[in-house]
Design a protein around this motif. Structure first.
Motif, mmCIF file in Angstrom:
data_model
loop_
_atom_site.group_PDB
_atom_site.id
_atom_site.type_symbol
_atom_site.label_atom_id
_atom_site.label_comp_id
_atom_site.label_asym_id
_atom_site.label_seq_id
_atom_site.Cartn_x
_atom_site.Cartn_y
_atom_site.Cartn_z
ATOM 1 N N ALA A 27 0.949 -1.052 0.059
ATOM 2 C CA ALA A 27 0.171 0.096 -0.101
ATOM 3 C C ALA A 27 0.860 1.161 -0.095
ATOM 4 O O ALA A 27 0.614 2.227 -0.702
ATOM 5 N N HIS A 30 2.627 1.454 -3.502
ATOM 6 C CA HIS A 30 1.695 1.844 -4.452
ATOM 7 C C HIS A 30 1.133 3.118 -4.232
ATOM 8 O O HIS A 30 0.616 4.002 -5.479
ATOM 9 N N THR A 39 -4.649 3.106 -5.610
ATOM 10 C CA THR A 39 -4.096 2.144 -4.559
ATOM 11 C C THR A 39 -5.141 1.494 -3.870
ATOM 12 O O THR A 39 -5.157 0.495 -3.442
ATOM 13 N N THR A 42 -5.747 -2.048 -5.038
ATOM 14 C CA THR A 42 -4.474 -2.685 -4.430
ATOM 15 C C THR A 42 -4.979 -3.235 -2.986
ATOM 16 O O THR A 42 -4.913 -4.222 -2.527
ATOM 17 N N ALA A 167 -1.579 4.676 2.469
ATOM 18 C CA ALA A 167 -1.389 5.049 1.019
ATOM 19 C C ALA A 167 -1.337 6.742 0.815
ATOM 20 O O ALA A 167 -0.972 7.235 0.079
#
Length: 204
Positions: A27, A30, A39, A42, A167
């Motif tokens: 995380a 990305h 993200t 993800t 993120a």
């Protein structure tokens, strides 16, 4: 599940989600590379992967892994090789260029989702941990399915919130990475590789 039991479980899950691991690192990576919005794919993949692992652990696969040395070793190697491959890809990624995130990287949403899901599913430590952790909160007198829904939903919400926070933080440090982006990629890639290489050596 009794309220007091759920509260104890909630505190334990928060601690688990805050502990460093492949999905939190993914995380972070990305978030830097693609921004916090992309993200989300993800993170969603990772959370659904964890829900699957929780289901497998609660319904008996954890016991199978503990009983079968060969199956456990195979699973460790698959998970380890995947994380090593992911680490090499991140290591070789070009240094971050400070330009609009939407134009910085071209990657499909499904590819991000798949990487998050595989990072969760292919880590045998997670399955073994849940296999030992979840029974402490299971009431044999109640429906296992209803308890699975509560426990999986609780973990999913907490894990999603923690990874999305990571993120978001990662997105905000992009300017700093304009000066040291290659070292960041190598650091993250190296961590993935170390984690992957350590899985087959993990004997507990």
């Amino acid at each position: 599940m009794a309220l007091e039991t759920w509260l104890i479980y909630l505190v334990a899950v928060i601690g688990l989600s805050l502990a460093p691991g492949p999905n939190g690192l993914l995380a972070l990576t990305h978030g830097v590379m693609y921004g916090h919005k992309k993200t989300l794919f993800t993170i969603t993949g990772g959370v659904l992967g964890f829900v699957l692992v929780i289901g497998l652990a609660m319904f008996g696969i954890g016991a199978l892994l503990l009983a079968s040395t060969d199956f456990l070793l195979l699973f460790k190697w698959i998970g380890g090789l995947y994380l090593i491959w992911l680490g090499i890809r991140i290591w070789r990624s070009p240094a971050m260029e400070l330009k609009p995130i939407a134009k910085a990287q071209v990657v499909s949403h499904f590819a991000l989702f798949r990487q998050g899901a595989l990072a969760a599913i292919t880590n045998p430590k997670v399955l073994l941990f849940f296999g030992a952790f979840l029974p402490q909160f299971i009431d044999p007198k109640l429906s296992l399915v209803s308890q699975f829904i509560v426990m999986a939903a609780t973990f999913a919400v907490v894990e999603f919130a923690v990874e999305y926070l990571i993120a978001n933080v990662a997105t905000k440090i992009r300017p700093w990475l304009a000066r040291s982006g290659k070292r960041f990629n190598q650091c993250c890639g190296g961590l993935f590789t170390v984690i992957g290489a350590s899985l087959p050596l993990y004997n507990n």
